[in-house]
Design a protein around this motif. Structure first.
Motif, mmCIF file in Angstrom:
data_model
loop_
_atom_site.group_PDB
_atom_site.id
_atom_site.type_symbol
_atom_site.label_atom_id
_atom_site.label_comp_id
_atom_site.label_asym_id
_atom_site.label_seq_id
_atom_site.Cartn_x
_atom_site.Cartn_y
_atom_site.Cartn_z
ATOM 1 N N SER A 68 -5.853 6.579 -8.909
ATOM 2 C CA SER A 68 -6.525 6.566 -7.611
ATOM 3 C C SER A 68 -5.626 7.181 -6.536
ATOM 4 O O SER A 68 -6.112 7.873 -5.633
ATOM 5 C CB SER A 68 -6.922 5.144 -7.219
ATOM 6 O OG SER A 68 -5.786 4.315 -7.014
ATOM 7 N N TRP A 69 -4.329 6.959 -6.626
ATOM 8 C CA TRP A 69 -3.409 7.573 -5.666
ATOM 9 C C TRP A 69 -3.498 9.106 -5.742
ATOM 10 O O TRP A 69 -3.522 9.794 -4.713
ATOM 11 C CB TRP A 69 -1.981 7.112 -5.928
ATOM 12 C CG TRP A 69 -0.930 7.833 -5.125
ATOM 13 C CD1 TRP A 69 0.023 8.674 -5.593
ATOM 14 C CD2 TRP A 69 -0.750 7.779 -3.702
ATOM 15 N NE1 TRP A 69 0.792 9.154 -4.559
ATOM 16 C CE2 TRP A 69 0.350 8.613 -3.381
ATOM 17 C CE3 TRP A 69 -1.398 7.102 -2.672
ATOM 18 C CZ2 TRP A 69 0.799 8.800 -2.088
ATOM 19 C CZ3 TRP A 69 -0.941 7.287 -1.372
ATOM 20 C CH2 TRP A 69 0.139 8.123 -1.092
ATOM 21 N N LEU B 237 -5.952 9.428 2.359
ATOM 22 C CA LEU B 237 -5.243 8.337 3.031
ATOM 23 C C LEU B 237 -4.388 8.874 4.174
ATOM 24 O O LEU B 237 -4.312 8.271 5.246
ATOM 25 C CB LEU B 237 -4.371 7.573 2.030
ATOM 26 C CG LEU B 237 -5.072 6.509 1.188
ATOM 27 C CD1 LEU B 237 -4.132 6.013 0.091
ATOM 28 C CD2 LEU B 237 -5.513 5.332 2.056
ATOM 29 N N HIS C 259 -6.695 10.002 -3.874
ATOM 30 C CA HIS C 259 -6.844 9.560 -2.483
ATOM 31 C C HIS C 259 -5.683 9.951 -1.565
ATOM 32 O O HIS C 259 -5.815 9.789 -0.346
ATOM 33 C CB HIS C 259 -6.976 8.029 -2.433
ATOM 34 C CG HIS C 259 -8.304 7.515 -2.866
ATOM 35 N ND1 HIS C 259 -9.385 7.441 -2.019
ATOM 36 C CD2 HIS C 259 -8.730 7.044 -4.066
ATOM 37 C CE1 HIS C 259 -10.421 6.937 -2.674
ATOM 38 N NE2 HIS C 259 -10.047 6.698 -3.914
ATOM 39 N N ARG C 260 -4.583 10.414 -2.103
ATOM 40 C CA ARG C 260 -3.384 10.513 -1.249
ATOM 41 C C ARG C 260 -3.609 11.383 -0.012
ATOM 42 O O ARG C 260 -3.169 11.026 1.081
ATOM 43 C CB ARG C 260 -2.171 10.966 -2.055
ATOM 44 C CG ARG C 260 -2.246 12.353 -2.671
ATOM 45 C CD ARG C 260 -1.035 12.569 -3.615
ATOM 46 N NE ARG C 260 -0.941 13.931 -4.105
ATOM 47 C CZ ARG C 260 -1.612 14.404 -5.149
ATOM 48 N NH1 ARG C 260 -2.455 13.615 -5.803
ATOM 49 N NH2 ARG C 260 -1.449 15.650 -5.555
ATOM 50 N N ILE D 1 -4.422 1.072 -3.663
ATOM 51 C CA ILE D 1 -4.230 2.489 -3.991
ATOM 52 C C ILE D 1 -2.780 2.890 -3.775
ATOM 53 O O ILE D 1 -2.185 3.615 -4.583
ATOM 54 C CB ILE D 1 -5.165 3.369 -3.141
ATOM 55 C CG1 ILE D 1 -6.628 3.125 -3.525
ATOM 56 C CG2 ILE D 1 -4.812 4.849 -3.310
ATOM 57 C CD1 ILE D 1 -7.628 3.786 -2.586
ATOM 58 N N ARG D 2 -2.186 2.419 -2.686
ATOM 59 C CA ARG D 2 -0.821 2.826 -2.339
ATOM 60 C C ARG D 2 0.224 2.363 -3.351
ATOM 61 O O ARG D 2 1.334 2.913 -3.374
ATOM 62 C CB ARG D 2 -0.464 2.329 -0.938
ATOM 63 C CG ARG D 2 -1.045 3.207 0.159
ATOM 64 C CD ARG D 2 -0.271 3.108 1.455
ATOM 65 N NE ARG D 2 -0.680 4.160 2.388
ATOM 66 C CZ ARG D 2 -0.203 5.391 2.376
ATOM 67 N NH1 ARG D 2 0.715 5.737 1.489
ATOM 68 N NH2 ARG D 2 -0.631 6.284 3.249
ATOM 69 N N ARG D 3 -0.123 1.405 -4.197
ATOM 70 C CA ARG D 3 0.817 1.018 -5.262
ATOM 71 C C ARG D 3 1.134 2.218 -6.151
ATOM 72 O O ARG D 3 2.224 2.322 -6.719
ATOM 73 C CB ARG D 3 0.237 -0.106 -6.115
ATOM 74 C CG ARG D 3 0.218 -1.466 -5.449
ATOM 75 C CD ARG D 3 -0.019 -2.561 -6.475
ATOM 76 N NE ARG D 3 1.119 -2.713 -7.374
ATOM 77 C CZ ARG D 3 1.094 -3.446 -8.487
ATOM 78 N NH1 ARG D 3 -0.024 -4.050 -8.845
ATOM 79 N NH2 ARG D 3 2.157 -3.560 -9.251
ATOM 80 N N GLY D 4 0.180 3.120 -6.286
ATOM 81 C CA GLY D 4 0.391 4.282 -7.138
ATOM 82 C C GLY D 4 1.428 5.249 -6.610
ATOM 83 O O GLY D 4 1.985 6.055 -7.375
ATOM 84 N N ALA D 5 1.699 5.184 -5.307
ATOM 85 C CA ALA D 5 2.679 6.102 -4.720
ATOM 86 C C ALA D 5 4.076 5.870 -5.272
ATOM 87 O O ALA D 5 4.904 6.786 -5.297
ATOM 88 C CB ALA D 5 2.684 5.950 -3.204
ATOM 89 N N ALA E 64 -3.969 2.315 -10.224
ATOM 90 C CA ALA E 64 -3.121 2.635 -9.070
ATOM 91 C C ALA E 64 -2.664 4.093 -9.115
ATOM 92 O O ALA E 64 -2.781 4.832 -8.131
ATOM 93 C CB ALA E 64 -1.926 1.693 -9.019
ATOM 94 N N GLU F 5 -6.450 6.874 6.778
ATOM 95 C CA GLU F 5 -6.202 5.533 6.259
ATOM 96 C C GLU F 5 -6.812 4.447 7.140
ATOM 97 O O GLU F 5 -7.198 3.387 6.661
ATOM 98 C CB GLU F 5 -4.701 5.285 6.078
ATOM 99 C CG GLU F 5 -4.414 3.927 5.445
ATOM 100 C CD GLU F 5 -3.003 3.801 4.901
ATOM 101 O OE1 GLU F 5 -2.688 2.726 4.356
ATOM 102 O OE2 GLU F 5 -2.228 4.766 5.007
#
Length: 449
Positions: free
Chosen positions: A304-305, A312, A308-309, A327-331, A301, A316
């Motif tokens: 990848s964030w 996205l 990809h941020r 992926i957004r869990r990493g935010a 997470a 997105e």
């Protein structure tokens, strides 16, 4: 038909078989209806040139290259010179052709591989199911009565090998992406220690956990592909089964097995014991700690964030929503959370390695269930994420351990495929490959019992 790549290359080297003829068979297999959605793009001319070169070498009596012009597929995660790399996503549909091969691809090409095409995959490699809403989902060929998931994320790669469209498949394994589809399709998948194979020219998922490795038809093929991809010689240890100290981890690994997996795993252990294997069940309670250690999302997470941020933010709506969600869990992870995760992993690895110090390898079901149907996960997000977590649970242990593992088939004829995972810690690759060769031979000797 030859049983595996090793047998086919011997025939090509000896001039008993044409690499071009074998390539034609592989390309015909790729065009059959069962192979729909397996390849995103094919490399016909490049593959033919490699096969032709292998035939010319054999005709001239020259030493053959290790892969003898035989068909190898490449996950759409690795750069192949002259072709775009799209990672199973439309987000990268406009990517320019790669200027050079990824190192793993270059090593295959230098070894004489006929690179046949980029295979389909879970978008950005972020799922163990193999679902892809952009390019379609390859269907698991192990059951012709109902469509089942292929396993992921190296979904198309596994199906290419299972259908005979390739002798081996280059893929990646971050939490089981080689071993899961291998287990669900009756193939061999070897995840080596991550640091042994270069990842340049590969779209990342988790820079901490990603591993470049291969799916094959046999353990000896796994040894061959690993030697090529890692540019190292495997030192095989010739010991009978009775000479290995093997463990079965009870904690977590045996939970939730369906009847087919439970039966196949129990029968495999008994067949190994009948052949002299000394197998001891252990608790390995440390495995129960992983859920808490990764509660904030884990390395995949966070890392990848980071990659990809910006994508996205711009696109997105073009992502598979199930992938974007993960992926957004990493935010939500801060720098302190990430540092805590690194330190917790380091301490956990030390405890697990201490617990396993008396054993050469551990045996577990690769995944606790046979391949679910495609229909069961197609529209039901809750079921998709439940299945995904279940498939990733066992193999991802080895990635967190920074270890190595091989999945090989252990089911009986007539059963849906079940994988037996042989695993160990950091840089124990030669041990895992050595004992896996013995296990494969022992299970083959008793398959009809």
């Amino acid at each position: 038909m030859h049983t595996d790549l090793s047998a086919a290359r011997t025939a090509v080297h000896a001039g008993r078989q044409s690499a071009l003829a074998l390539l034609a068979e592989a390309q015909a297999a790729a065009e059959q209806p069962a192979a729909r959605h397996v390849f995103i793009r094919t490399f016909g001319e490049q593959a033919q040139a490699a096969a032709r070169a292998a035939d010319l070498a054999a005709a001239a009596g020259a030493p053959g290259l290790p892969l003898a012009g035989l068909a190898i597929s490449v996950k759409d995660l690795f750069d192949v010179a002259g072709h775009p790399t799209t990672a199973g996503s439309v987000v990268l549909a406009d990517a320019p052709p790669a200027a050079r091969d990824a190192t793993a691809v270059a090593r295959l090409r230098q070894a004489g591989a006929a690179l046949v095409g980029h295979t389909n995959m879970t978008e950005f490699a972020f799922s163990g199911v193999g679902w892809n809403p952009h390019y379609g989902t390859p269907v698991n060929p192990s059951d012709t009565s109902v469509e089942r998931i292929p396993g992921g994320s190296t979904s198309g790669g596994a199906v290419s090998v299972a259908l005979g469209a390739a002798w081996a498949a280059l893929g990646s394994d971050t939490g089981g992406s080689i071993r899961i589809p291998a287990a669900l399709q009756g193939l061999v998948g070897f995840k080596n220690t991550a640091c042994l194979t270069p990842l340049d020219g590969c779209v990342p998922l988790s820079t901490t956990l990603d591993t470049a490795c291969a799916i094959t038809k046999s353990v000896r093929d796994a040894v061959l592909l690993h030697e090529i991809l890692a540019a190292r010689s495997v030192r095989l240890q010739a010991r009978p089964l009775s000479g290995w100290r093997l463990a079965v981890a009870r904690t977590t690994m045996l939970d939730g097995m369906d009847d087919t997996v439970a039966d196949a795993f129990a029968q495999a252990l008994q067949r190994l014991r009948d052949q002299g294997a000394q197998i001891k069940e252990i608790a390995l309670a440390e495995l129960a700690e992983l859920a808490d250690i990764q509660a904030t999302g884990g390395f995949a997470a966070a890392e990848s964030w980071a990659w990809h941020r910006a994508r996205l933010q711009a696109s997105e709506d073009r992502y598979d929503p199930r992938v974007a969600q993960r992926i957004r869990r990493g935010a939500a992870m801060g720098a302190a959370d990430y540092i805590d995760l690194i330190q917790a992993r380091r301490a956990w690895i030390a405890r697990v390695e201490q617990r396993l110090a008396g054993f050469d390898a551990v045996l577990s079901p690769t995944v606790p269930v046979v391949a679910p149907t495609l229909a069961s996960i197609a529209e039901d997000d809750a079921e998709f994420f439940r299945v995904n977590a279940l498939l990733l649970r066992n193999p991802s242990v080895v990635n967190m351990l920074d270890g190595c593992a091989l999945s090989l088939p252990c089911h009986r004829p007539g059963q849906l495929p079940v994988g037996l995972m042989v695993w160990a810690g950091h840089l124990q690759d030669d041990t895992v490959l050595s004992v896996s060769l013995e296990i494969e031979a022992a299970l083959a000797a008793t398959k009809g019992d």
